[in-house]
Design an enzyme around this catalytic site. Sequence first.
Site, PDB file in Angstrom:
ATOM      1  N   TRP A 369       0.780  -1.315   0.163  1.00  8.57           N
ATOM      2  CA  TRP A 369       0.080   0.175  -0.073  1.00  8.57           C
ATOM      3  C   TRP A 369       0.832   1.230  -0.110  1.00  8.57           C
ATOM      4  CZ3 TRP A 369      -1.321   3.189   4.484  1.00  8.57           C
ATOM      5  CH2 TRP A 369      -0.291   2.825   5.640  1.00  8.57           C
ATOM      6  N   ASP A 370       2.072   1.076   0.361  1.00  7.86           N
ATOM      7  CA  ASP A 370       3.094   2.298   0.253  1.00  7.86           C
ATOM      8  C   ASP A 370       3.012   3.043  -1.051  1.00  7.86           C
ATOM      9  OD1 ASP A 370       3.944   0.040   2.024  1.00  7.86           O
ATOM     10  OD2 ASP A 370       5.838   0.664   1.655  1.00  7.86           O
ATOM     11  N   GLU A 496       0.586  -2.114  12.322  1.00 11.03           N
ATOM     12  CA  GLU A 496       0.741  -3.686  12.464  1.00 11.03           C
ATOM     13  C   GLU A 496       1.022  -4.152  13.674  1.00 11.03           C
ATOM     14  OE1 GLU A 496       3.650  -4.428   9.264  1.00 11.03           O
ATOM     15  OE2 GLU A 496       2.244  -3.159   7.801  1.00 11.03           O
ATOM     16  N   LYS A 600       3.234   0.847  15.839  1.00 11.25           N
ATOM     17  CA  LYS A 600       4.154   0.764  14.983  1.00 11.25           C
ATOM     18  C   LYS A 600       4.563   1.925  14.191  1.00 11.25           C
ATOM     19  CE  LYS A 600       6.270  -2.149  11.262  1.00 11.25           C
ATOM     20  NZ  LYS A 600       5.840  -3.468  10.496  1.00 11.25           N
ATOM     21  N   GLN A 601       3.594   2.343  13.563  1.00 10.04           N
ATOM     22  CA  GLN A 601       3.477   3.319  12.594  1.00 10.04           C
ATOM     23  C   GLN A 601       2.340   4.315  12.597  1.00 10.04           C
ATOM     24  OE1 GLN A 601       3.825   0.374   9.862  1.00 10.04           O
ATOM     25  NE2 GLN A 601       2.776   1.378   8.451  1.00 10.04           N
TER      26      GLN A 601
END
Length: 795
Positions: A369-370, A496, A600-601
């Site tokens: 998806w980046d 995630e 995580k992000q």
Amino acid sequence: MTDREGQTSVDRPAFTVEPWCVREPELRLDRLAQSESVFALSNGHLGMRGNLDEGEPHGMPGTYLNSFYEQRPLPHAEVAYGYPESGQTVINVTNGKVIRLLVDDEPLDVRYGRVHHHERVLDMREGTLTRHVEWTSPADQRIKVTSVRMVSLTQRAVAAICYEVEPVNQSMRVVAQSELVANEALPDGNKDPRASAILDHPLISEEHVANGTKVLLLHRTRQSGLRMSAGMSHHIEGPESMAVETESSPDVGRLTVATRLEPGQRLRIIKYLAYGWSSQRSRPALHDQVVGALAGARQTGWEGLLAEQRQYLDDFWCGADVEVDGDAEIQQAVRFGLFHTLQAGARAERRMIPAKGLTGPGYDGHTFWDTETFVLPVLTYTAPDSAADALAWRHMTLPLACERAYQLGLSGAAFPWRTIRGHECSGYWPAGTAAFHINADIADAVVRYVDATEDVQFEREIGLEILVQTARLWRSLGHHDVGGVFRIDGVTGPDEYSAVVDNNVYTNLMARRNLLEAAETAMRHPDMCDRLGVDAEEAASWRDAAAAMVIPYDERLGVHPQSENFTNHARWDFAATKPDHYPLLLNFPYFDLYRKQVVKQADLALALHLCGEEFTDEQKARNFEYYEGLTVRDSSLSAQTQAVVAAEVGHLELAHDYLGETALMDLHDLNHNTRDGLHVASMAGAWSGLVAGFGGMRAGGGRLRFAPRLPGGISRLAFRMRYRGSRVRVEVTAESAAYELLDGPEIRLWHHGEEFDLGDEPVTLPIEQLPARPAPSQPVGREPSPRRIDPHSRD
């Protein structure tokens, strides 16, 4: 100097800081693999790591063709329904970079003899990698070698090298060997799940030919059945007494030039390379394709290829360049990031953009998806044709995505979490299959591209079907509960470390947009909807689901929980976590991560950026502060989003810090894995941090809006972008912003909410400063490295 993981970095930087190039002033064997990624050249079809011309020593040899892969088994500890059975791994294809040199029988090898000078320069205006070497052999023969390498942005199949050898002060015999090498030995793999699988001898020879100064090798893969061809042709200049021979074998093609050079004489070899691959074309067809590409390259000539490359890049920079005063590292890094983002997609032409581009084998060469969320926004406003090609590739894989949805018991399309050719290749379903937000990310990229370009043909032929099939997925994946609200349960959002949750805010907001945009687009193209089987009742059901979409909110804390009940979980014990235990996924079980408040992000923060209209200013500020204390940035995708949102809510110095992290991810090797390839999304984030962050750029619904503000460490920011046929330049200082229409039709813009028309005359408007806010805190030891050392500079 320390990196963000608290580890002391080496004293000498690997690269000098210059505005238009990346220069390595000395060869560092301990950083060879990182340099090979940084110096990689690509055009989206063909990629070459920046290995030394002689091939050895190397960190990781690598030549890649977009979407050329080998299949491999995908084992599971326990087999269950719906798990993918095979994976796909990018292959290191035939290496055409190799030019070995012998000086009076001594091979040029930087590990032996004496290296007096070694410099490599990546020039981002010329699109070339230049190497200068001055070396004395163990037998005391001193030579100069200069090589210039390029991968053509105008001739898709072509790369070329100009290689020159000169004696320094004495006569010598030299032998140059220009090679094509297949099935190179690769370094052993490691246990990091972000690295790649190593496949031994994946190519089977089908043909090898040597004729004159031309050599061609043709191979196919053992399992995937793909066929590729690589060819080389040469133009040689030197003394009259030269001996030239060519030979070929199944895995090696070689041209050998032997001559004697006197002081003042020079051997010059121009090597033209061509590559092609296909899953359907015959061996003779691929042979002829490569021969034809070589003929075209030779007809253009070395100087012609250089001129074409410069013109292509001049056109790109005219609509994409970013200027930064006050932070020289960021100035270099944003151009470096734009250059590699362009290289990743320039000539991909309906193939994917991998997470590492074509710079290394990290993540097995997969796309995620980046691409749609972080890379395509940059390309949409700077090189829109490349964005269209990437989305057209997604459309080509739509039948496989529909098959995957059917397998999962869903309607519409379930695009794969990670893939090369459209098949799901994730062996871990909580972070793969359950991350359904990728479908809304792809739909959002479609809407963004159409808004920026008004490309109606693309919307009809490609965009509409993607929007329809993803809307169908959301309608079948979610459900109306007894209270009438629409829920999407059991999914994984961008974070995630929180898997298989109910009503992830980012996912639900993006799904709502997807549903509404599908319904609106369907109304504009009723004839196409008939072909897709969309009727008024189905479109109405999408609107109903969007209107009833549940968006969790924690009244007690006054923030949006990342997903339902997230804010009720125990917080991760950051104080007890050792610095060397990051990233957490390599040191703790997912079970422990999934039930704690640790991020995580950027997840909720990404919703603040991409769905900002759904939040009040106060909600943005409170949400950002809350999640700052939980986000450990174990993903390179996070810092750019935190930079953009920090700038929007008024933490300008913190935004500058996060900008430095995303922009310098690979130039400073912050995550210690640049050896596996560059982080293309993170490099694209340098543009986003500056343009969307400090420029405050937002676009949608035909409105191009800016809300610029600068941190203390940047005195001037200027950037160019394309929108609806207009090319706009914005220049920002601490006090004002100047807007200029470079070409195209008059355009309506917004500046901090003030609407104005931009035509022949530039417009300058003042900038009001935001009131200072207390600085938010990050988890212990996970603070971004400051861009300004002054302790009073933060907010």
